[in-house]
Write a protein that holds these residues in place. Sequence first.
Motif, short mmCIF file in Angstrom:
data_model
loop_
_atom_site.label_atom_id
_atom_site.label_comp_id
_atom_site.label_asym_id
_atom_site.label_seq_id
_atom_site.Cartn_x
_atom_site.Cartn_y
_atom_site.Cartn_z
N TYR A 104 28.83 52.92 37.79
CA TYR A 104 30.27 52.73 37.69
C TYR A 104 30.86 52.78 39.09
CZ TYR A 104 30.70 57.84 38.14
OH TYR A 104 30.62 59.13 38.59
N ASN A 105 31.89 52.01 39.30
CA ASN A 105 32.63 52.02 40.55
C ASN A 105 34.05 52.44 40.20
OD1 ASN A 105 34.38 51.20 42.72
ND2 ASN A 105 32.68 49.99 43.52
N ALA A 106 34.39 53.70 40.50
CA ALA A 106 35.70 54.24 40.12
C ALA A 106 36.84 53.51 40.82
CB ALA A 106 35.75 55.74 40.43
N ASP A 107 36.64 53.09 42.07
CA ASP A 107 37.72 52.40 42.80
C ASP A 107 37.98 51.01 42.23
OD1 ASP A 107 38.01 54.57 44.50
OD2 ASP A 107 36.54 53.78 45.94
N GLU A 108 36.92 50.28 41.93
CA GLU A 108 37.06 48.92 41.38
C GLU A 108 37.19 48.92 39.86
OE1 GLU A 108 33.98 46.38 42.90
OE2 GLU A 108 34.44 46.91 44.98
N GLN A 109 36.95 50.07 39.23
CA GLN A 109 37.02 50.24 37.78
C GLN A 109 36.12 49.23 37.06
OE1 GLN A 109 41.40 50.32 37.44
NE2 GLN A 109 41.21 52.51 37.11
N VAL A 110 34.85 49.23 37.50
CA VAL A 110 33.83 48.36 36.92
C VAL A 110 32.64 49.22 36.51
CG1 VAL A 110 32.19 46.48 37.38
CG2 VAL A 110 34.50 46.39 38.34
N ILE A 111 32.12 48.95 35.32
CA ILE A 111 30.93 49.63 34.82
C ILE A 111 29.91 48.55 34.47
CG2 ILE A 111 29.98 51.09 33.00
CD1 ILE A 111 32.86 52.29 32.76
N LYS A 112 28.71 48.65 35.03
CA LYS A 112 27.64 47.68 34.77
C LYS A 112 26.49 48.41 34.10
CE LYS A 112 28.90 44.76 38.65
NZ LYS A 112 28.48 44.14 39.91
N LEU A 113 26.05 47.90 32.95
CA LEU A 113 24.98 48.53 32.18
C LEU A 113 23.86 47.54 31.92
CD1 LEU A 113 27.29 50.18 29.50
CD2 LEU A 113 26.23 51.31 31.48
N GLN A 114 22.63 48.06 31.92
CA GLN A 114 21.45 47.26 31.62
C GLN A 114 20.57 48.03 30.66
OE1 GLN A 114 20.66 44.07 32.77
NE2 GLN A 114 19.06 44.27 31.26
#
Length: 162
Positions: A104-114
């Motif tokens: 997760y990138n708290a600043d960009e508010q992106v969560i990437k899951l695999q």
Amino acid sequence: MEYDGDRQPPPLHPTVAPISYLLGRWRGEGEGQFPTISSFLYGEELQFSHSGKPVIAYSQKTWKLNSGEPMHSESGFWRPKPDGTIEVVIAQSTGIVEVQKGTYNADEQVIKLQSQLVGNASKVKEISRVFELVNGKLSYEVQMSTNTNHLQPHLKAVLNKI
């Protein structure tokens, strides 16, 4: 967990804070596709809640837009770690279970899951999910691979906080 007017929610656990923007109820519409099925539209509601522990509870339900008939549902837990990694477990109403790992990138508010594991699935081999908050809207994309198709777009939706 929801709280009535007599009880206050517990304090937010520090490891949940970076993705606390997810907390609450989200509703919107999405579209699905895959080479082996007809494209479709759906309504959706997601809920993210916390209990003061270092985990977020997750639930999702979808329905056909034209009839309101229930479609897919799933629930699970999201476990963010202080180092920016996250583990997610999901049980689908179809009997499939997923263990996902990502960042997760708290600043960009992106969560990437695999997916690390897709269990009890005869055809599905891999699932990836990307969640992003943009201009107050939560969007996501799900990609999937099967025995006969490589990883490719399957679902995408845009949801508003309600």
